[in-house]
Design a protein around this motif. Sequence first.
Motif, PDB file in Angstrom:
ATOM      1  N   PHE A 175       0.830  -1.206   0.000  1.00  0.00           N
ATOM      2  CA  PHE A 175       0.000   0.000   0.000  1.00  0.00           C
ATOM      3  C   PHE A 175       0.864   1.255   0.000  1.00  0.00           C
ATOM      4  O   PHE A 175       0.652   2.172  -0.809  1.00  0.00           O
ATOM      5  CB  PHE A 175      -0.912   0.012   1.224  1.00  0.00           C
ATOM      6  N   THR A 176       1.854   1.330   0.888  1.00  0.00           N
ATOM      7  CA  THR A 176       2.656   2.552   0.991  1.00  0.00           C
ATOM      8  C   THR A 176       3.489   2.803  -0.259  1.00  0.00           C
ATOM      9  O   THR A 176       3.750   3.951  -0.612  1.00  0.00           O
ATOM     10  CB  THR A 176       3.572   2.490   2.226  1.00  0.00           C
ATOM     11  N   SER A 177       3.901   1.743  -0.953  1.00  0.00           N
ATOM     12  CA  SER A 177       4.679   1.947  -2.175  1.00  0.00           C
ATOM     13  C   SER A 177       3.839   2.608  -3.269  1.00  0.00           C
ATOM     14  O   SER A 177       4.373   3.341  -4.109  1.00  0.00           O
ATOM     15  CB  SER A 177       5.234   0.612  -2.681  1.00  0.00           C
ATOM     16  N   ASN A 178       2.529   2.363  -3.234  1.00  0.00           N
ATOM     17  CA  ASN A 178       1.634   2.986  -4.212  1.00  0.00           C
ATOM     18  C   ASN A 178       1.016   4.285  -3.699  1.00  0.00           C
ATOM     19  O   ASN A 178       0.307   4.967  -4.436  1.00  0.00           O
ATOM     20  CB  ASN A 178       0.515   2.013  -4.581  1.00  0.00           C
ATOM     21  N   ASN A 179       1.287   4.604  -2.438  1.00  0.00           N
ATOM     22  CA  ASN A 179       0.777   5.842  -1.845  1.00  0.00           C
ATOM     23  C   ASN A 179       1.918   6.494  -1.064  1.00  0.00           C
ATOM     24  O   ASN A 179       1.910   6.533   0.166  1.00  0.00           O
ATOM     25  CB  ASN A 179      -0.397   5.544  -0.910  1.00  0.00           C
ATOM     26  N   PRO A 180       2.916   7.009  -1.763  1.00  0.00           N
ATOM     27  CA  PRO A 180       4.150   7.478  -1.120  1.00  0.00           C
ATOM     28  C   PRO A 180       3.962   8.620  -0.133  1.00  0.00           C
ATOM     29  O   PRO A 180       4.838   8.872   0.698  1.00  0.00           O
ATOM     30  CB  PRO A 180       5.021   7.913  -2.306  1.00  0.00           C
ATOM     31  N   GLY A 181       2.845   9.305  -0.180  1.00  0.00           N
ATOM     32  CA  GLY A 181       2.637  10.419   0.749  1.00  0.00           C
ATOM     33  C   GLY A 181       2.027   9.995   2.064  1.00  0.00           C
ATOM     34  O   GLY A 181       1.796  10.843   2.940  1.00  0.00           O
ATOM     35  N   ILE A 182       1.768   8.696   2.243  1.00  0.00           N
ATOM     36  CA  ILE A 182       1.085   8.221   3.450  1.00  0.00           C
ATOM     37  C   ILE A 182       2.040   7.393   4.304  1.00  0.00           C
ATOM     38  O   ILE A 182       2.697   6.481   3.816  1.00  0.00           O
ATOM     39  CB  ILE A 182      -0.149   7.371   3.085  1.00  0.00           C
TER      40      ILE A 182
END
Length: 401
Positions: free
Chosen positions: A8-15
């Motif tokens: 998830f975090t790799s596809n949502n780098p701002g989170i």
Amino acid sequence: MQRLSASFTSNNPGIELVWVTLEENILRQRVTTDIATGAGRFDIVMIGTFEAPIWAERGWLTPLVEMPEGYDVDDILPSIRTSLSHDGTLYAAPFYGESAFTMYRTDLFEDAGLEMPDAPTWDFIRSAASKISEQNDDVYGICLRGKPGWGENVAVITAMANSYGARWFDNDWKPQFDSEAWASAVNDYVSLVRDYGPPDATKNGYTETLNLFQNGKCAIWVDATVAASTITDPETSNVADRVGFALAPGTGLGKRANWLWVWSLGISSSSGHQDEAMRFVAWATSRDYTELVAREDGWVNAPPGTRASLYQNSDYLKAAPFAEMVLSSIKASDPAKPTVDEVPYTGIQYVAIPEFPGMATAVGSRIAKALAGEIPTDEALKNAQWVTEKVIERARFISDD
């Protein structure tokens, strides 16, 4: 979920994700306090079918009305979706759903010359536990939760009591712990665990009992269906190839000791990160997440009990021989009609009113004392009757006269 969240975090780098993991009883206390006070410590909380509709009605949760395209809310099993909704709106997304059923050691049953029925009675469970206990010094005939707590021993005892014809309240909101049905259920529960279960059973909740079964210490275990994947996984269970499944026990009155529960993810209405939280909740409860788990850990470990599509997936059905019985147990669980006689409440292993956790914690504590031999069961039930009467009177569910 935490281990796989790099996807998830790799596809949502701002989170950035910050995880807080707590034992179940403590989890309930801290999360409830945070949500109720609007403190905003947690953006996302793991809650169940008890909390979701009550907290939604109070405005503590964000409605999940804008899930990302492709999430497919309609794929969620109807009873699961309904249990997490308020006024037809979904307020929590299901991570996994469960009922309860009977898990048992097929090798020990074979050695004892016993055959587990698909739909056992409590009488059969007792006789089987007795016979296996006599033949095995190092295995307990039955393991049931004994740790006090409304989500621990009270869940199992309430579901068991339902099958005996007991109920928490009658249609006038009068407590029923002075009934013969409750006396029979609690006496049987206490004697079962005392005579054929592990010592110090009041220390054993779901997790501790799971560990006992995995390590080959229990012949029979009646508990949450979600345990099935763990006890049949050779990497986590010493008895993975010797486990059978049956419906939860009953007494012939039309109700069994099964329940309906869903661990789900809700978003605090006081969260300052609504969009980010919504994205994570959608990811962690999606079909894509289920497929990610299957790729990493095998289909048998896919989160069960939430999506109809999982039970149409041939790979899952092949990997999970318990799947059809889990689905049948979930479908047979009706929170709107949890008991033999009519009741004014919903909920199977709980009563869906805000006052329930406090009163049930008190009830569970007294039954645990009876299990430990500190007080007689009739005293525990008298205490249960008293505390539920006081709580209901205070809540003005019934009139003073």
